[in-house]
Design a protein around this motif. Structure first.
Motif, PDB file in Angstrom:
ATOM      1  N   UNK A  90       0.839  -1.196   0.000  1.00  0.00           N
ATOM      2  CA  UNK A  90       0.000   0.000   0.000  1.00  0.00           C
ATOM      3  C   UNK A  90       0.878   1.251   0.000  1.00  0.00           C
ATOM      4  N   UNK A  91       1.831   1.302   0.928  1.00  0.00           N
ATOM      5  CA  UNK A  91       2.711   2.459   0.994  1.00  0.00           C
ATOM      6  C   UNK A  91       3.589   2.586  -0.229  1.00  0.00           C
ATOM      7  N   UNK A  92       4.128   1.458  -0.712  1.00  0.00           N
ATOM      8  CA  UNK A  92       5.000   1.490  -1.884  1.00  0.00           C
ATOM      9  C   UNK A  92       4.245   1.947  -3.123  1.00  0.00           C
ATOM     10  N   UNK A  93       3.033   1.445  -3.316  1.00  0.00           N
ATOM     11  CA  UNK A  93       2.228   1.823  -4.483  1.00  0.00           C
ATOM     12  C   UNK A  93       1.880   3.307  -4.451  1.00  0.00           C
ATOM     13  N   UNK A  94       1.491   3.772  -3.279  1.00  0.00           N
ATOM     14  CA  UNK A  94       1.133   5.179  -3.130  1.00  0.00           C
ATOM     15  C   UNK A  94       2.350   6.066  -3.393  1.00  0.00           C
ATOM     16  N   UNK A  95       3.499   5.689  -2.824  1.00  0.00           N
ATOM     17  CA  UNK A  95       4.711   6.487  -2.989  1.00  0.00           C
ATOM     18  C   UNK A  95       5.143   6.551  -4.449  1.00  0.00           C
ATOM     19  N   UNK A  96       5.144   5.422  -5.116  1.00  0.00           N
ATOM     20  CA  UNK A  96       5.592   5.407  -6.505  1.00  0.00           C
ATOM     21  C   UNK A  96       4.617   6.145  -7.423  1.00  0.00           C
ATOM     22  N   UNK A  97       3.317   6.032  -7.124  1.00  0.00           N
ATOM     23  CA  UNK A  97       2.324   6.744  -7.936  1.00  0.00           C
ATOM     24  C   UNK A  97       2.482   8.255  -7.787  1.00  0.00           C
ATOM     25  N   UNK A  98       2.648   8.714  -6.533  1.00  0.00           N
ATOM     26  CA  UNK A  98       2.816  10.142  -6.299  1.00  0.00           C
ATOM     27  C   UNK A  98       4.135  10.641  -6.882  1.00  0.00           C
ATOM     28  N   UNK A  99       5.189   9.841  -6.756  1.00  0.00           N
ATOM     29  CA  UNK A  99       6.482  10.242  -7.304  1.00  0.00           C
ATOM     30  C   UNK A  99       6.401  10.413  -8.816  1.00  0.00           C
ATOM     31  N   UNK A 100       5.689   9.508  -9.474  1.00  0.00           N
ATOM     32  CA  UNK A 100       5.507   9.602 -10.925  1.00  0.00           C
ATOM     33  C   UNK A 100       4.685  10.830 -11.287  1.00  0.00           C
ATOM     34  N   UNK A 101       3.598  11.043 -10.539  1.00  0.00           N
ATOM     35  CA  UNK A 101       2.719  12.177 -10.838  1.00  0.00           C
ATOM     36  C   UNK A 101       3.406  13.513 -10.587  1.00  0.00           C
ATOM     37  N   UNK A 102       4.244  13.569  -9.547  1.00  0.00           N
ATOM     38  CA  UNK A 102       4.888  14.832  -9.170  1.00  0.00           C
ATOM     39  C   UNK A 102       6.264  15.006  -9.803  1.00  0.00           C
ATOM     40  N   UNK A 103       6.760  13.978 -10.471  1.00  0.00           N
ATOM     41  CA  UNK A 103       8.056  14.070 -11.122  1.00  0.00           C
ATOM     42  C   UNK A 103       9.225  14.173 -10.163  1.00  0.00           C
ATOM     43  N   UNK A 104       9.161  13.411  -9.059  1.00  0.00           N
ATOM     44  CA  UNK A 104      10.214  13.444  -8.048  1.00  0.00           C
ATOM     45  C   UNK A 104      10.677  12.019  -7.757  1.00  0.00           C
ATOM     46  N   UNK A 319      22.331  11.406  -0.266  1.00  0.00           N
ATOM     47  CA  UNK A 319      23.539  10.731  -0.749  1.00  0.00           C
ATOM     48  C   UNK A 319      23.399  10.253  -2.190  1.00  0.00           C
ATOM     49  N   UNK A 320      22.254  10.562  -2.805  1.00  0.00           N
ATOM     50  CA  UNK A 320      22.061  10.226  -4.206  1.00  0.00           C
ATOM     51  C   UNK A 320      21.342   8.930  -4.483  1.00  0.00           C
ATOM     52  N   UNK A 321      20.860   8.251  -3.451  1.00  0.00           N
ATOM     53  CA  UNK A 321      20.149   6.989  -3.661  1.00  0.00           C
ATOM     54  C   UNK A 321      18.692   7.251  -4.038  1.00  0.00           C
ATOM     55  N   UNK A 322      18.154   6.447  -4.926  1.00  0.00           N
ATOM     56  CA  UNK A 322      16.734   6.464  -5.245  1.00  0.00           C
ATOM     57  C   UNK A 322      16.383   5.177  -5.964  1.00  0.00           C
ATOM     58  N   UNK A 323      15.099   4.839  -5.980  1.00  0.00           N
ATOM     59  CA  UNK A 323      14.629   3.622  -6.631  1.00  0.00           C
ATOM     60  C   UNK A 323      14.121   3.923  -8.033  1.00  0.00           C
ATOM     61  N   UNK A 324      14.021   2.873  -8.827  1.00  0.00           N
ATOM     62  CA  UNK A 324      13.349   2.977 -10.104  1.00  0.00           C
ATOM     63  C   UNK A 324      11.838   2.957  -9.897  1.00  0.00           C
ATOM     64  N   UNK A 325      11.073   2.923 -10.964  1.00  0.00           N
ATOM     65  CA  UNK A 325       9.601   2.993 -10.841  1.00  0.00           C
ATOM     66  C   UNK A 325       8.947   1.689 -10.398  1.00  0.00           C
ATOM     67  N   UNK A 326       9.694   0.588 -10.364  1.00  0.00           N
ATOM     68  CA  UNK A 326       9.108  -0.703  -9.977  1.00  0.00           C
ATOM     69  C   UNK A 326       8.651  -0.682  -8.524  1.00  0.00           C
ATOM     70  N   UNK A 327       7.524  -1.323  -8.262  1.00  0.00           N
ATOM     71  CA  UNK A 327       6.991  -1.414  -6.898  1.00  0.00           C
ATOM     72  C   UNK A 327       7.490  -2.726  -6.294  1.00  0.00           C
ATOM     73  N   UNK A 328       8.467  -2.628  -5.397  1.00  0.00           N
ATOM     74  CA  UNK A 328       9.086  -3.813  -4.821  1.00  0.00           C
ATOM     75  C   UNK A 328       9.143  -3.680  -3.309  1.00  0.00           C
ATOM     76  N   UNK A 329       8.727  -4.728  -2.602  1.00  0.00           N
ATOM     77  CA  UNK A 329       8.804  -4.751  -1.144  1.00  0.00           C
ATOM     78  C   UNK A 329       9.385  -6.090  -0.710  1.00  0.00           C
ATOM     79  N   UNK A 330       9.854  -6.151   0.532  1.00  0.00           N
ATOM     80  CA  UNK A 330      10.467  -7.371   1.051  1.00  0.00           C
ATOM     81  C   UNK A 330       9.924  -7.674   2.441  1.00  0.00           C
ATOM     82  N   UNK A 331       9.306  -8.840   2.585  1.00  0.00           N
ATOM     83  CA  UNK A 331       8.802  -9.245   3.896  1.00  0.00           C
ATOM     84  C   UNK A 331       9.955  -9.475   4.859  1.00  0.00           C
ATOM     85  N   UNK A 332      11.060 -10.010   4.353  1.00  0.00           N
ATOM     86  CA  UNK A 332      12.290 -10.222   5.136  1.00  0.00           C
ATOM     87  C   UNK A 332      13.420  -9.484   4.432  1.00  0.00           C
ATOM     88  N   UNK A 333      14.239  -8.806   5.244  1.00  0.00           N
ATOM     89  CA  UNK A 333      15.268  -7.956   4.640  1.00  0.00           C
ATOM     90  C   UNK A 333      16.360  -7.708   5.682  1.00  0.00           C
TER      91      UNK A 333
END
Length: 343
Positions: A90-104, A319-333
């Motif tokens: 839920x959080x990942x989908x919302x974040x990626x959708x808003x990031x795409x819409x806002x261009x950030x 520090x320059x890190x960011x993700x691509x547009x893919x929605x990826x989560x990890x139950x264990x990490x």
């Protein structure tokens, strides 16, 4: 940099705005405790659905509180794991959708790194290096921290985490959910010394934990009392106190060993169980012997929250890190897999 942080790893929906220059501007949290209490624990599907319901209203609330517009936001940080997969999505989908819409840019944050760094939001933050005790419903770990992303796992629970043991034990002796606060409340009225429970794995070297046997010992004690016709509220309080003392002393002994092993004298405690006052007092007393100090977040930031995710994300985004547009989560990490920031 102004970062919007989203937290949906389990049963709290957290949203916050953190500015790299001005600090925390606003945060909002909705707890699902009342939703799950009737079931005696978190129901993953219900948690996910409620995150969907709460996310956008909380984002609007935070923006309004901070007097900010969507166009002011430079990046979005969200919890990508570990946690319940449905809730994380839920959080990942919302974040990626808003990031795409806002261009950030958007960045997935490790939930436990968020907890570990939560004390950095306080007026007197800890300085690296330090030992961290991460204690929550899903994790009990001792970690040497030399910087953001520079983590060495010293010890962890081999079965139930401390918070999980609190919740399960509370249920076994007839208390409500969540169990940690209930046991802590009853322990205040307990009679010291009536019951003495084992301190698991303190009679052997090492920094690992095990609370499953302590949970069983507590259940057997309670059942013996009931069989003898003594299931009064006072007896329940006495059992709760003995259980809490065993957990607190076990954690304290292991923390002391970790400090001696690393040669450090500053300790950070983070996660939901770090709000336990008995644990804080015991660790502060122990640290005084080392001329050290214990650091922790304010109670509101001990449980899951958006502020810790916004802060942790901000440090990595800077520090320059960011993700691509893919929605990826990890139950264990495993937290040791995180890349270190340049010192």
């Amino acid at each position: 940099m102004l970062v919007l942080g989203l937290e949906t790893s389990c049963d709290e929906t957290g949203v916050a705005l953190y500015d790299s220059e001005r600090g925390l501007l606003a945060d909002a949290l909705f707890s699902q405790i009342d939703l799950h209490r009737v079931y005696g624990g978190v129901v993953p599907e219900l948690a996910s659905r409620d995150h969907v319901k709460r996310m956008l209203p909380l984002i609007r609330e935070v923006l309004e509180t901070a007097a900010c517009k969507a166009s002011d936001i430079d990046a979005i940080a969200y919890t990508a794991g570990p946690g319940l997969v449905g809730a994380l999505l839920v959080g990942a989908s919302c974040a990626q959708a808003l990031a795409l819409a806002w261009g950030i840019p958007a960045l997935g944050v490790h939930h436990m790194e968020g907890h570990l760094l939560a004390p950095m939001l306080e007026e007197t933050p800890p300085q690296f290096p330090f030992v961290a005790l991460l204690v929550s419903g899903g994790h009990t770990q001792l970690v040497r921290v030399d910087g953001i992303g520079r983590y060495q796992l010293l010890g962890e629970s081999l079965d139930d985490a401390a918070g999980e043991a609190f919740d399960k034990t509370a249920k076994l002796i007839g208390l409500g959910y969540p169990g940690g606060p209930e046991i802590a409340r009853l322990a205040l009225s307990g009679a010291p010394g009536r019951f003495v429970f084992p301190r698991p794995m303190t009679d052997r070297p090492g920094l690992d934990f095990s609370f499953s046997g302590l949970k069983t010992f507590t259940l057997n004690t309670w059942q013996q009392c009931r069989a003898a016709g003594d299931d009064s509220e006072q007896t329940r309080c006495d059992v709760a106190l003995a259980f809490q003392q065993a957990v607190v002393e076990t954690l304290t002994i292991k923390c002391q060993r970790a400090l001696k092993q690393t040669g450090l004298n500053n300790l950070v405690i983070a996660g939901g169980v770090s709000a336990n006052l008995a644990l804080r007092q015991a660790l502060a007393t122990m640290l005084a012997k080392f001329n050290g100090q214990v650091f922790y977040a304010r109670p509101a930031f001990c449980t899951d929250n958006g502020a810790m995710i916004a802060y942790a994300g901000c440090q990595r985004l800077l520090a320059g890190q960011q993700d691509g547009p893919a929605i990826e989560v990890q139950a264990r990490w495993p937290m040791e897999q995180l890349p270190p920031l340049a010192s």
